[in-house]
Design a protein around this motif. Structure first.
Motif, PDB file in Angstrom:
ATOM      1  N   LEU A  21     -31.099 -42.982  28.627  1.00  0.00           N
ATOM      2  CA  LEU A  21     -31.383 -42.580  27.236  1.00  0.00           C
ATOM      3  C   LEU A  21     -29.701 -42.736  25.929  1.00  0.00           C
ATOM      4  O   LEU A  21     -28.640 -41.896  26.996  1.00  0.00           O
ATOM      5  N   THR A  50     -34.420 -45.010  24.532  1.00  0.00           N
ATOM      6  CA  THR A  50     -35.154 -44.086  23.888  1.00  0.00           C
ATOM      7  C   THR A  50     -34.787 -44.345  22.826  1.00  0.00           C
ATOM      8  O   THR A  50     -33.738 -44.731  22.889  1.00  0.00           O
ATOM      9  N   HIS A  52     -35.456 -40.822  19.774  1.00  0.00           N
ATOM     10  CA  HIS A  52     -35.493 -39.625  19.932  1.00  0.00           C
ATOM     11  C   HIS A  52     -35.861 -39.093  18.394  1.00  0.00           C
ATOM     12  O   HIS A  52     -34.835 -38.669  17.822  1.00  0.00           O
ATOM     13  N   GLU A  55     -35.628 -32.531  16.168  1.00  0.00           N
ATOM     14  CA  GLU A  55     -36.357 -31.261  16.904  1.00  0.00           C
ATOM     15  C   GLU A  55     -35.385 -30.514  15.779  1.00  0.00           C
ATOM     16  O   GLU A  55     -34.664 -30.656  14.707  1.00  0.00           O
ATOM     17  N   ARG A  72     -30.915 -34.505  14.910  1.00  0.00           N
ATOM     18  CA  ARG A  72     -31.353 -34.901  15.889  1.00  0.00           C
ATOM     19  C   ARG A  72     -30.444 -35.071  17.087  1.00  0.00           C
ATOM     20  O   ARG A  72     -28.958 -34.900  16.664  1.00  0.00           O
ATOM     21  N   ARG A  74     -30.275 -36.920  19.843  1.00  0.00           N
ATOM     22  CA  ARG A  74     -29.587 -37.970  20.365  1.00  0.00           C
ATOM     23  C   ARG A  74     -30.007 -39.106  19.615  1.00  0.00           C
ATOM     24  O   ARG A  74     -30.940 -40.536  20.163  1.00  0.00           O
ATOM     25  N   GLY A 126     -44.584 -41.690  20.175  1.00  0.00           N
ATOM     26  CA  GLY A 126     -43.818 -40.049  20.186  1.00  0.00           C
ATOM     27  C   GLY A 126     -44.639 -39.217  20.266  1.00  0.00           C
ATOM     28  O   GLY A 126     -45.811 -39.133  20.518  1.00  0.00           O
TER      29      GLY A 126
END
Ligand code: FAD
Length: 318
Positions: A21, A50, A52, A55, A72, A74, A126
Motif C-alpha cells: 500500500l 494499490t 486509493h 475521501e 487523497r 495515499r 474501486g
C-alpha cells in the motif's frame, strides 16, 4: 515482462508476489522499502501497488459551517511502481481504478505508465467512498471494471478517445482483474458474479487475482466454477495471515469473507498477542503449502506493511 509471461516461463512452478500500500500522505518511500527489503530474497517477479481514491473530510470553518474537502490519503502509486522497478529490478503492477477517474484521466494514466515502461495493470472498479454509501463513478468515468478493461484493450490496439489520433502508439498492457471466491458483496449470487468475471476475461483480462480467503476449499471451488464457465486464465490466490485479535471481526466486515470454525476456535483459544500471531502464521503457511502442492501459478501475499509475518510464512513455504 508481463505477469502472464512469468507464469508461462515458470512452467507450473508456483511463483510468489506481494501487494504493498502507498504510505499515508506525509510518509516516505522508505516505508515501502522497509516492507519489501526483507521479502525480496524470495524472488517475486512482480509487486503490486494499490491505488486509493480520494475521501472527503469535513472541516469546521470560523463561521460554524462545515467545509467538505477531498483528500487523497495515499497518493503516489505510479511513482512507487517506478521506484520499486528501479531498486529491485522486478516488475511493478499498479492498481488502476474506475473511481475518481474520467475516461480521459484513465487514458492519461495509461500513457504515463507506458512511458515509464510499466506494462502490467490490475484493473478494478474501486470501492464506494465512505460518505457515498454506494459506488459513484465520475460523470464521464467507468461504472465497472469491465469497462476499464475494454478501454485498456482499446489502447493496446492504438485506439485513443480522440478519434483524430491516427496511428497512435499501441500500448501493450497485461491486464489483471479481481475475483471473489466468496462472491463480491454486491452481487446477488455467485453465478451473477461469475458471469461478470467471465465478461472481464472475454473483454481481454489476462489473469485474475482473488480476494483473500482462509478456506482453500472456497478457492478450489471458485476455480472449478470459473473453468466450467470457460474462464481459462490463471487464477492467483490472494493470502493474508491473521495477526491480531480484532481481525476476527474486521476482516469479515471489510472483505465480506467467512473465517473457518477451526481458525476462529484456535484464535480465540490463543490468548496472548504472540500466540494469536503464531496461529495466523501457521494457518497461512498450511494454506500456502496446500495451494503450492496443487500447482497454483503464484501465491500473492497482501503485506499490509507487515513484512515480518509474511517472511515467516514465505520462509516455510519456499
Ligand atoms: P467489478 O468487476 O466492476 O464488480 C463490481 C460489482 O459489480 C460486482 O458485484 C459484480 O458482480 C458487478 N458487476 C460487474 N460488472 C457488471 C456489469 N457490467 N453490470 C452489472 N453488474 C456488474 N480497491 C481499491 O480501491 N484500490 C485497490 O488497489 C484495490 N485492489 C484490489 C486488489 C484485489 C486483488 C481485489 C480482490 C480487490 C481490490 N480492491 C481495490 C477492491 C475492489 O476495488 C472492490 O472489491 C470493488 O468493490 C470491486 O471491484 P471489482 O474490480 O471487482 O469490480
Amino acid at each position: 515482462m508481463k505477469v502472464t509471461e512469468y507464469f508461462e516461463k515458470a512452467q507450473g512452478k508456483t511463483l510468489i508476489s506481494y501487494e504493498v500500500l502507498p504510505p499515508l500522505k506525509g510518509g516516505g518511500m522508505q516505508a515501502i522499502f522497509d516492507t519489501l527489503d526483507p521479502l525480496m530474497e524470495f524472488k517475486p517477479p512482480f509487486v503490486d501497488v494499490t491505488y486509493h481514491r480520494e475521501e472527503f473530510i469535513y472541516n469546521i470553518r470560523p463561521s460554524g459551517y462545515y467545509e467538505k474537502t477531498a483528500i487523497r490519503k495515499r497518493p503516489g502509486t505510479v511513482g512507487i511502481c517506478a521506484s520499486i522497478m528501479h531498486r529491485y529490478g522486478v516488475d511493478a503492477v499498479p492498481h488502476l481504478i474506475c473511481g475518481g477517474f474520467t475516461k480521459e484521466d484513465t487514458e492519461n494514466a495509461l500513457i504515463d505508465l507506458n512511458f515509464l515502461n510499466i506494462n502490467n495493470v490490475l484493473a478494478l472498479r474501486g470501492d464506494a467512498r465512505k460518505f457515498d454509501g454506494k459506488f459513484i463513478p465520475e460523470p464521464d468515468g467507468h461504472k465497472y471494471a469491465l469497462d476499464l478493461v475494454k478501454q485498456i484493450k482499446e489502447m493496446n490496439q492504438g485506439k485513443y478517445l480522440d478519434t483524430n489520433i491516427e496511428n497512435g502508439e499501441k500500448m501493450d498492457f497485461c491486464i489483471g482483474v479481481a475475483g471473489y471466491p466468496e462472491k463480491h458483496f454486491e452481487a446477488p449470487n455467485m453465478s451473477s458474479d461469475l458471469a461478470f468475471a467471465k465478461a472481464k476475461v472475454d473483454a481481454g483480462a489476462d489473469y485474475i487475482v482473488t480476494q483473500m480467503f482462509f478456506d482453500n476449499q472456497k478457492y478450489f471451488e471458485f476455480v472449478e466454477e470459473c473453468r466450467k464457465m470457460g474462464i481459462n486464465v490463471p487464477i492467483v490466490p490472494g493470502l493474508k495471515p491473521i495477526t491480531k485479535a480484532y481481525q476476527l471481526k474486521s476482516l469479515p466486515r471489510l472483505f465480506y469473507l467467512d473465517l473457518p470454525d477451526e481458525l476462529v476456535g484456535a484464535l480465540e483459544k490463543a490468548g496472548s498477542r504472540e500466540a494469536i500471531r503464531e496461529v495466523g502464521i501457521e494457518w497461512c503457511t498450511t494454506q500456502s503449502r496446500e495451494l503450492k502442492a496443487r500447482g497454483v501459478p503464484c501465491l500473492h501475499y497482501y503485506t499490509m506493511g507487515d513484512s515480518e509475518t509474511i517472511r515467516r510464512v514465505v520462509e516455510e513455504v519456499f
